[in-house]
Design an enzyme around this catalytic site. Sequence first.
Site, mmCIF file in Angstrom:
data_model
loop_
_atom_site.group_PDB
_atom_site.id
_atom_site.type_symbol
_atom_site.label_atom_id
_atom_site.label_comp_id
_atom_site.label_asym_id
_atom_site.label_seq_id
_atom_site.Cartn_x
_atom_site.Cartn_y
_atom_site.Cartn_z
ATOM 1 N N GLU A 156 18.490 3.034 -1.686
ATOM 2 C CA GLU A 156 18.101 1.720 -2.208
ATOM 3 C C GLU A 156 17.795 1.769 -3.692
ATOM 4 O O GLU A 156 18.124 0.866 -4.449
ATOM 5 C CB GLU A 156 16.899 1.173 -1.435
ATOM 6 C CG GLU A 156 17.370 0.368 -0.259
ATOM 7 C CD GLU A 156 16.284 -0.440 0.398
ATOM 8 O OE1 GLU A 156 15.772 -1.395 -0.216
ATOM 9 O OE2 GLU A 156 15.966 -0.108 1.548
ATOM 10 N N ASP A 202 9.510 0.941 5.123
ATOM 11 C CA ASP A 202 10.559 0.395 5.983
ATOM 12 C C ASP A 202 11.327 1.505 6.690
ATOM 13 O O ASP A 202 11.621 1.425 7.881
ATOM 14 C CB ASP A 202 11.529 -0.441 5.142
ATOM 15 C CG ASP A 202 10.803 -1.420 4.238
ATOM 16 O OD1 ASP A 202 9.649 -1.752 4.559
ATOM 17 O OD2 ASP A 202 11.369 -1.830 3.219
ATOM 18 N N THR A 245 0.833 -1.209 0.000
ATOM 19 C CA THR A 245 0.000 0.000 0.000
ATOM 20 C C THR A 245 0.863 1.252 0.000
ATOM 21 O O THR A 245 0.395 2.311 -0.390
ATOM 22 C CB THR A 245 -0.892 0.024 1.258
ATOM 23 O OG1 THR A 245 -0.055 -0.271 2.382
ATOM 24 C CG2 THR A 245 -2.009 -0.995 1.175
HETATM 25 C C1 GLA Z 1 9.029 -4.034 0.608
HETATM 26 C C2 GLA Z 1 9.282 -2.557 0.323
HETATM 27 C C3 GLA Z 1 8.277 -1.669 1.063
HETATM 28 C C4 GLA Z 1 6.842 -2.129 0.800
HETATM 29 C C5 GLA Z 1 6.713 -3.633 1.034
HETATM 30 C C6 GLA Z 1 5.358 -4.164 0.650
HETATM 31 O O1 GLA Z 1 9.294 -4.303 1.955
HETATM 32 O O2 GLA Z 1 10.589 -2.200 0.726
HETATM 33 O O3 GLA Z 1 8.446 -0.319 0.690
HETATM 34 O O4 GLA Z 1 6.434 -1.777 -0.493
HETATM 35 O O5 GLA Z 1 7.689 -4.365 0.304
HETATM 36 O O6 GLA Z 1 4.378 -3.675 1.504
#
Ligand code: GLA
Length: 340
Positions: free
Chosen positions: A141, A153, A17
Amino acid sequence: MVTAFAPGRVNLIGEHTDYNDGLALPFAITAGVTVAAGPPARPDTVTVRASDLHQRDSFSLVDPGRARGWRAFVRGAVAELQRAGHALTATDLTISGDVPRGRGLSSSAALEVSLCLALLGVAGLPIGDRVALARICSRIEREWVGAQTGLLDQLASLQSSEDNALRIDFRTLECRDVPLRLGHHRFVAVDSGEARSLQSSGYNTRREECAEACRLLGIESLRDATVADAASLPAPLNRRVRHVVYENVRVDVAVAALIAGDMDHLGELINASHASLRDDYEISTPAVDATVARLREHGALGARIVGGGFGGSVLALLAPGAPLPNGAIELIPGPPAGLI
Ligand code: GLA
């Protein structure tokens, strides 16, 4: 000498999301990455020791150059902080950590956040706006490691507070604490046994599908989409949009369940999220589904795939007194990133 710590995170609910301007509900865990930064071993040079890997690197402060693996994060952190106008100094870094890698617990964000805090700290610079720092970390990243990520994250690592989950609204980047009164309930992560790689997985394809759905619907982001919009689209875009619309709703229902202390309901929502990620978003795999089934047989109140998908870990909510399943890591809520 400064020492920075940044935690990994687990996302309770609200998966895929973040890059759709939606909602998510992560919490920071006690496992994380620590970076110690001291005086430079050589002038104008950044030297680095990855103590868990027994590897080293060194590069020019003004022109870090490219590298692979963990070295890309360090060089990217130095380059992106300077690009954002921070006057860094040469330094000697030591990295150590205990977030299991490739398990959907965000070892990457813990590494880049911890590096940035240490580099700022040793140069005597303030952390400043944490949302701006999350964006810099996400650029590391994207531009240096080659992984597309949203801000989930990095914000979870930087903005969480202990004993709270963090409701993030990715449209406004507003972050709100939601008390995590777990009682004797426990969250655990269990490896599906299938390695996951954001770079090579279908993560980028899903992002492209969401962008294509927006183009067809004539909207800025899927935050504006409805169930009727989803139904008007060709397959598989109809299913992708349906997941995002309902997953956003599940986040706020989960917030209400946490506030009410209704952990059974939270478990049901986690199960519903997995079904949607499996059937509509199609990011699960047979090995992950088997792990989810095993955990439910084991008595988990809820279990679902976490993170980017296509392998990786399963999150399970265990009822009080339920024993730890084989190979499970307990996810204990911990403090946010900072200097220690
Ligand atoms: C990875 C990405 C996040 C997010 C999740 C899915 O962890 O790093 O930014 O998009 O996938 O929710």
